[in-house]
Scaffold this active site. Sequence first.
Site, mmCIF file in Angstrom:
data_model
loop_
_atom_site.group_PDB
_atom_site.id
_atom_site.type_symbol
_atom_site.label_atom_id
_atom_site.label_comp_id
_atom_site.label_asym_id
_atom_site.label_seq_id
_atom_site.Cartn_x
_atom_site.Cartn_y
_atom_site.Cartn_z
ATOM 1 N N ASN A 235 0.829 -1.210 0.000
ATOM 2 C CA ASN A 235 0.000 0.000 0.000
ATOM 3 C C ASN A 235 0.861 1.258 0.000
ATOM 4 O OD1 ASN A 235 -2.335 -1.505 0.089
ATOM 5 N ND2 ASN A 235 -2.738 -1.153 2.260
ATOM 6 N N ASP B 155 -1.732 3.946 5.635
ATOM 7 C CA ASP B 155 -0.564 3.662 4.811
ATOM 8 C C ASP B 155 -0.300 4.801 3.834
ATOM 9 O OD1 ASP B 155 -0.322 1.157 6.050
ATOM 10 O OD2 ASP B 155 -1.735 0.270 4.634
#
Length: 338
Positions: free
Chosen positions: A45, A250
């Site tokens: 991510n 993220d």
Amino acid sequence: MYDYDLLIVGSANADLVIGVERRPGAGETVLGSDLAVHPGGKGANQAVAAARLGARTALLARVGDDAHGRLLLDSQRDAGVETASVLVGGAPTGVALITVDPSGDNSIVVSPGANARLTPANVRAAAALLTASRVVSAQLEIPLETVVEVVRSLGPGTRFVLNPSPPRELPEEVLAACDPLIVNEHEARVVLGADAGSTPAQWAEALLALGPRSVVVTLGEDGALVADATGTTHVPSVKVHAVDTTGAGDAFTAALAWRLGLGESLAEAARYATRVGALAVTREGAQASFPTASEVAALCCAIPGDAASDSGSGAGRTPGRKGGSGTAPGASPRGESQ
């Protein structure tokens, strides 16, 4: 001269996502939506989020020789991430089982799979990649001894960023390398143990005392607190209509790490990262939700009183107080954190 703005050393998972009206209690079964499969994992991510913003990004990770692994590699390449150091085989690709409720909040269970086979030897074999990267970012969905080896292999002048998620106690040499250590409330309490304190300022002060060069404490609807030897700064957030919080933390971490590598101060980088996180929660999925730099600039212009530049003072949603750092805080359709 660095070949990469950002190297991510971390996990790559297939996200198996089901929407639910409410998450089940112990022993309870609830019906959900059709299953959706997305590329995810905290490391993967972050790599996609950074590349989509324009960072020259590489990923050191491990996936299985299976359909989920091919999905993850395709997603990385489509975003422009360098994948030459993504190892294939040794175990099935990691899987994250995710439920998302109507507020956009989620719960996650991870089967590490191939992520658990990313070893210190793999890091040593990629030593040239680490020294060629301006910033290296890691998480704890891979073995801790692998993260320790990352710290030991950093090149001169390379900055190290760590989100300790899932949280655990950290060795002194890892803490000393963090610049910053990025935590939410839950992660701060685990890292600090009984000495956590009760306020974000106390968490930041106690975390700095453990040895990191800087600390970022994410506070959900209250934004983030950034702290280093020069003092502590609060970075506010903006409310948004949260659709799915998966992966927003993220995106925040990747944006922060990239902007630090560009030479911004910790507070400036956090302001930019909060806008990236804000956009991510307004869309479904993890990697599919990550914005481009032009979208972040457009959000900046849409915030009343915010400067029309990509490093202005506007702020977005940041990872929540209680959720994992791969997520933003739970939000109602009105964008109010819970």
